[in-house]
Design a protein around this motif. Sequence first.
Motif, mmCIF file in Angstrom:
data_model
loop_
_atom_site.group_PDB
_atom_site.id
_atom_site.type_symbol
_atom_site.label_atom_id
_atom_site.label_comp_id
_atom_site.label_asym_id
_atom_site.label_seq_id
_atom_site.Cartn_x
_atom_site.Cartn_y
_atom_site.Cartn_z
ATOM 1 N N ALA A 137 0.837 -1.195 0.000
ATOM 2 C CA ALA A 137 0.000 0.000 0.000
ATOM 3 C C ALA A 137 0.871 1.243 0.000
ATOM 4 N N ASP B 91 3.143 2.998 -3.682
ATOM 5 C CA ASP B 91 3.030 1.550 -3.510
ATOM 6 C C ASP B 91 4.252 0.874 -4.142
ATOM 7 N N GLY C 159 -2.590 3.099 2.665
ATOM 8 C CA GLY C 159 -3.602 2.648 1.713
ATOM 9 C C GLY C 159 -4.734 3.652 1.679
ATOM 10 N N GLN D 49 1.574 -4.572 4.775
ATOM 11 C CA GLN D 49 1.409 -3.617 3.687
ATOM 12 C C GLN D 49 2.639 -2.722 3.557
#
Length: 369
Positions: free
Chosen positions: A2, A29, A64, A154
């Motif tokens: 993310a 990302d 994210g 993430q």
Amino acid sequence: MAAVQLERVRKVYPDGFVAVEEASFEVADGELLVLVGPSGCGKSTLLRMIAGLEAVSAGTLRIGERVVNDMAPKDRDIAMVFQSYALYPHMTVAENLAFGLKLRGHDRATVAARVDDAARLLELEALLQRRPAALSGGQRQRVALGRALVRQPQVFLLDEPLSNLDAKLRMSMRVEIARLHRRLGATMVYVTHDQIEAMTLGQRIVVLDRGRIQQIDAPMALYERPANLFVATFLGSPAMNVLRGTLVREDGPALRLDEGARLPLPAGDVPEARFGTRVDLGIRPEHLLRGGDGEADATEGHVEVFAPAVDVVEPVGNEVFVNMTLGTHALVARLPPGELPEPGTALPLRAARGRLHFFDPESGRRLDG
């Protein structure tokens, strides 16, 4: 994986000290972004705010699509690698790698598969039954990386992970981290005070000083076009030479230093609007060239030579650092190996064309045009 986005994020402590002032940037990302600066600049505080270990005083922090300002660290889906390895000494490598997964309730097959994958990726297979006391510093750091890796988060957050290693091991671990990032395509935020680590690892670098972002760009863009004097002198080893004086026309363009010494400059490199003004002039050590080199008679015109006094000569194998004085200013030149100048002699040098940096002596900001 993310993206991570910070919008005007501040950190103010109860005593009023502002550790981070309106930091705004985005980690794309899959990007490896480095936060770099001297001790106390706010880089670790920023990382700890992303991790949830420090509260955000103002601004918005997203991982994210989620705003995570008030979210607990365990719910942010991040993994952190610290300067200290923080391994459990009574557990084997395999048990250290698996411990976090077991706490989160993963089944035995998932835990075994992730541990095996991390061990293979980090070349730890032969070490799985050893305890941390039986490992070298580099092996312990690989275990710490593996413990983050098995989480499959993430975002990876790395807080000066190589500071405890010796110089040779730091170099090899930098390569391992770069390879790991390339294989995983992971989003990583990496904190360091070491500008060599920042330049070699970061796809982009955030340079911080006293809680404020000074510049964000790719490593070589920062090096070749620093936004201000702080960035210019922080990145580069040896540091950029900085001389203060007035730009003049005296048998060609020159910088007249405050104590009267004169530094001739390449024709065409000084913006017309800057003649007669006071500036801080920056020249990287590798852009001070021996006076007899062939470029001096190139088609752009003759480059006048100056001859600072040599103080100390440092041969380091593939290059030589020559420490000199011009007036009251210290200079360092990075020269190729060869016949070394003697301390106490004058060394004929000239400034390379197209390699000068001009800064405002009051604000420190870069001057163009």
